[in-house]
Every structure is written in structure tokens, then in C-alpha cells.
Design a protein around this motif. Structure first.
Motif, mmCIF file in Angstrom:
data_model
loop_
_atom_site.group_PDB
_atom_site.id
_atom_site.type_symbol
_atom_site.label_atom_id
_atom_site.label_comp_id
_atom_site.label_asym_id
_atom_site.label_seq_id
_atom_site.Cartn_x
_atom_site.Cartn_y
_atom_site.Cartn_z
ATOM 1 N N GLU A 42 0.842 -1.177 0.000
ATOM 2 C CA GLU A 42 0.000 0.000 0.000
ATOM 3 C C GLU A 42 0.889 1.242 0.000
ATOM 4 O O GLU A 42 2.087 1.158 0.239
ATOM 5 N N TRP A 43 0.292 2.382 -0.264
ATOM 6 C CA TRP A 43 1.005 3.652 -0.387
ATOM 7 C C TRP A 43 1.871 3.943 0.834
ATOM 8 O O TRP A 43 2.978 4.471 0.713
ATOM 9 N N ASP A 44 1.401 3.565 2.026
ATOM 10 C CA ASP A 44 2.146 3.882 3.247
ATOM 11 C C ASP A 44 3.006 2.727 3.766
ATOM 12 O O ASP A 44 3.558 2.794 4.855
ATOM 13 N N THR A 45 3.186 1.677 2.967
ATOM 14 C CA THR A 45 4.053 0.555 3.345
ATOM 15 C C THR A 45 5.511 1.006 3.269
ATOM 16 O O THR A 45 5.907 1.700 2.345
ATOM 17 N N SER A 46 6.318 0.576 4.247
ATOM 18 C CA SER A 46 7.739 0.973 4.252
ATOM 19 C C SER A 46 8.535 0.176 3.214
ATOM 20 O O SER A 46 8.198 -0.967 2.877
ATOM 21 N N LEU A 47 9.603 0.792 2.713
ATOM 22 C CA LEU A 47 10.516 0.107 1.804
ATOM 23 C C LEU A 47 11.071 -1.137 2.481
ATOM 24 O O LEU A 47 11.205 -2.184 1.841
ATOM 25 N N ASP A 48 11.367 -1.048 3.766
ATOM 26 C CA ASP A 48 11.899 -2.189 4.511
ATOM 27 C C ASP A 48 10.954 -3.398 4.417
ATOM 28 O O ASP A 48 11.396 -4.516 4.161
ATOM 29 N N GLU A 49 9.648 -3.175 4.585
ATOM 30 C CA GLU A 49 8.691 -4.278 4.496
ATOM 31 C C GLU A 49 8.669 -4.874 3.095
ATOM 32 O O GLU A 49 8.626 -6.099 2.927
ATOM 33 N N VAL A 50 8.728 -4.015 2.075
ATOM 34 C CA VAL A 50 8.720 -4.512 0.695
ATOM 35 C C VAL A 50 9.981 -5.332 0.415
ATOM 36 O O VAL A 50 9.910 -6.401 -0.188
ATOM 37 N N ILE A 51 11.136 -4.864 0.887
ATOM 38 C CA ILE A 51 12.386 -5.601 0.690
ATOM 39 C C ILE A 51 12.328 -6.940 1.420
ATOM 40 O O ILE A 51 12.779 -7.966 0.893
ATOM 41 N N GLN A 52 11.753 -6.970 2.628
ATOM 42 C CA GLN A 52 11.605 -8.239 3.346
ATOM 43 C C GLN A 52 10.719 -9.206 2.555
ATOM 44 O O GLN A 52 11.027 -10.396 2.465
ATOM 45 N N ASN A 53 9.632 -8.700 1.982
ATOM 46 C CA ASN A 53 8.754 -9.550 1.172
ATOM 47 C C ASN A 53 9.469 -10.020 -0.091
ATOM 48 O O ASN A 53 9.304 -11.164 -0.518
ATOM 49 N N LEU A 54 10.263 -9.149 -0.684
ATOM 50 C CA LEU A 54 11.041 -9.527 -1.866
ATOM 51 C C LEU A 54 12.052 -10.615 -1.519
ATOM 52 O O LEU A 54 12.200 -11.594 -2.253
ATOM 53 N N ARG A 55 12.710 -10.447 -0.394
ATOM 54 C CA ARG A 55 13.700 -11.449 0.046
ATOM 55 C C ARG A 55 13.029 -12.814 0.239
ATOM 56 O O ARG A 55 13.571 -13.839 -0.134
ATOM 57 N N ALA A 56 11.813 -12.817 0.779
ATOM 58 C CA ALA A 56 11.087 -14.069 0.984
ATOM 59 C C ALA A 56 10.613 -14.666 -0.342
ATOM 60 O O ALA A 56 10.630 -15.884 -0.519
ATOM 61 N N ALA A 57 10.207 -13.807 -1.278
ATOM 62 C CA ALA A 57 9.656 -14.281 -2.552
ATOM 63 C C ALA A 57 10.731 -14.676 -3.549
ATOM 64 O O ALA A 57 10.518 -15.575 -4.369
ATOM 65 N N VAL A 66 6.454 -4.198 -8.312
ATOM 66 C CA VAL A 66 5.790 -3.796 -7.081
ATOM 67 C C VAL A 66 4.502 -3.080 -7.449
ATOM 68 O O VAL A 66 4.521 -2.125 -8.230
ATOM 69 N N ALA A 67 3.400 -3.585 -6.922
ATOM 70 C CA ALA A 67 2.092 -2.960 -7.115
ATOM 71 C C ALA A 67 1.756 -2.206 -5.845
ATOM 72 O O ALA A 67 1.618 -2.804 -4.777
ATOM 73 N N ILE A 68 1.654 -0.891 -5.951
ATOM 74 C CA ILE A 68 1.413 -0.030 -4.796
ATOM 75 C C ILE A 68 -0.017 0.494 -4.906
ATOM 76 O O ILE A 68 -0.330 1.247 -5.827
ATOM 77 N N ARG A 69 -0.863 0.074 -3.959
ATOM 78 C CA ARG A 69 -2.261 0.518 -4.019
ATOM 79 C C ARG A 69 -2.435 1.814 -3.246
ATOM 80 O O ARG A 69 -1.954 1.979 -2.138
ATOM 81 N N ARG A 70 -3.112 2.742 -3.906
ATOM 82 C CA ARG A 70 -3.496 4.000 -3.265
ATOM 83 C C ARG A 70 -4.967 4.204 -3.582
ATOM 84 O O ARG A 70 -5.331 4.421 -4.739
ATOM 85 N N GLU A 72 -8.309 3.211 -4.743
ATOM 86 C CA GLU A 72 -8.734 2.136 -5.649
ATOM 87 C C GLU A 72 -7.749 1.901 -6.783
ATOM 88 O O GLU A 72 -7.922 0.987 -7.573
ATOM 89 N N GLY A 73 -6.719 2.747 -6.895
ATOM 90 C CA GLY A 73 -5.782 2.643 -8.010
ATOM 91 C C GLY A 73 -4.509 1.912 -7.643
ATOM 92 O O GLY A 73 -4.128 1.832 -6.476
ATOM 93 N N LEU A 74 -3.853 1.368 -8.666
ATOM 94 C CA LEU A 74 -2.551 0.721 -8.501
ATOM 95 C C LEU A 74 -1.492 1.536 -9.225
ATOM 96 O O LEU A 74 -1.714 2.009 -10.340
ATOM 97 N N HIS A 75 -0.358 1.667 -8.588
ATOM 98 C CA HIS A 75 0.813 2.285 -9.194
ATOM 99 C C HIS A 75 1.876 1.192 -9.253
ATOM 100 O O HIS A 75 2.085 0.475 -8.278
ATOM 101 N N TRP A 76 2.538 1.067 -10.375
ATOM 102 C CA TRP A 76 3.492 -0.017 -10.582
ATOM 103 C C TRP A 76 4.909 0.521 -10.677
ATOM 104 O O TRP A 76 5.140 1.575 -11.245
#
Length: 127
Positions: A42-57, A66-70, A72-76
Motif C-alpha cells: 500500500e502507499w504507506d508501506t515501508s521500503l523495509d517491508e517490501v524488501i523483506q517480502n522480496l527477500r522471501a519471494a 511492485v504494485a502499490i495501491r493508493r 482504488e488505483g494501482l501504481h506499478w
């Protein structure tokens, strides 16, 4: 709203994009390769959380869409690993930066994001 319900909304929005030919064409046109992880946030998710998810995936490389929801819209945006030639360009991005702040800054500047150290959520913005 809880993080789980926010993430569920984001996953549904991604599913709507992936469920159309136009959505899949959009991803391919922007360099997405089948099998590369798509990280939902989501728009307010930290980069750290995204990197942790990337490391797991995708622990072998630091590459993902990365799909960032703000609302109803998505930013890629794409995240890719840095190379030796990337060293010394521009500055680091703080791991606590939100994905929305990062996306907006990259859109305004035309710069790109490279992950420099997946194990400690380090990233740099490149010219």
C-alpha cells in the motif's frame, strides 16, 4: 482497517489487472518477465517491508514488480538488483521511507531504484 484487509484489497486489485489481456500486456510492455514476483503493498508501506517480502519471494535476486495501491488505483514500479557499475551514483533510500513517497519521488525525477543489499534492505536511487 487492518494490514491484512488492506493487503487483501491490494491483492484483489492486482488480480483484476492480471485477469485482463490489457493488464498483462501493460506489465509485459513495461519489462515484466513471467515468473518474476509481484510484491503487493500500500502507499504507506515501508521500503523495509517490501524488501523483506522480496527477500522471501525471490531470495536469489532482488528483482520484482511492485504494485502499490493508493485508494482504488494501482501504481506499478520495478525493483532490480544493482550492478558493479551502479556504485557511487546518487544516494541511498532510507528503509523507513514509504513506497508512496518513493514512487512519487521516482516519478517526478525520472530516476530508477536498485537494491544494493537485500539482507539489510539497502537501496539506492540511480540517475
Amino acid at each position: 482497517m487492518t494490514v491484512a484487509s488492506e493487503r487483501l484489497q491490494t491483492a484483489r486489485a492486482i488480480g483484476r489487472v492480471l485477469g485482463t489481456v490489457e493488464g498483462r500486456d501493460f506489465l509485459v510492455h513495461n519489462g515484466h518477465v513471467s515468473g518474476t514476483p509481484i510484491i503487493a503493498c500500500e502507499w504507506d508501506t515501508s521500503l523495509d517491508e517490501v524488501i523483506q517480502n522480496l527477500r522471501a519471494a525471490n531470495p536469489q535476486t532482488a528483482q520484482a514488480a511492485v504494485a502499490i495501491r493508493r485508494g482504488e488505483g494501482l501504481h506499478w514500479m520495478g525493483i532490480s538488483p544493482s550492478s558493479a557499475s551502479d556504485a557511487g551514483k546518487d544516494g541511498d533510500v532510507h528503509a523507513g521511507s514509504t513506497m508512496g513517497m518513493l514512487y512519487q519521488a521516482l516519478q517526478e525525477s525520472g530516476l530508477s531504484l536498485r537494491v544494493t543489499n537485500l539482507s539489510v534492505a539497502r537501496a539506492m536511487v540511480l540517475a
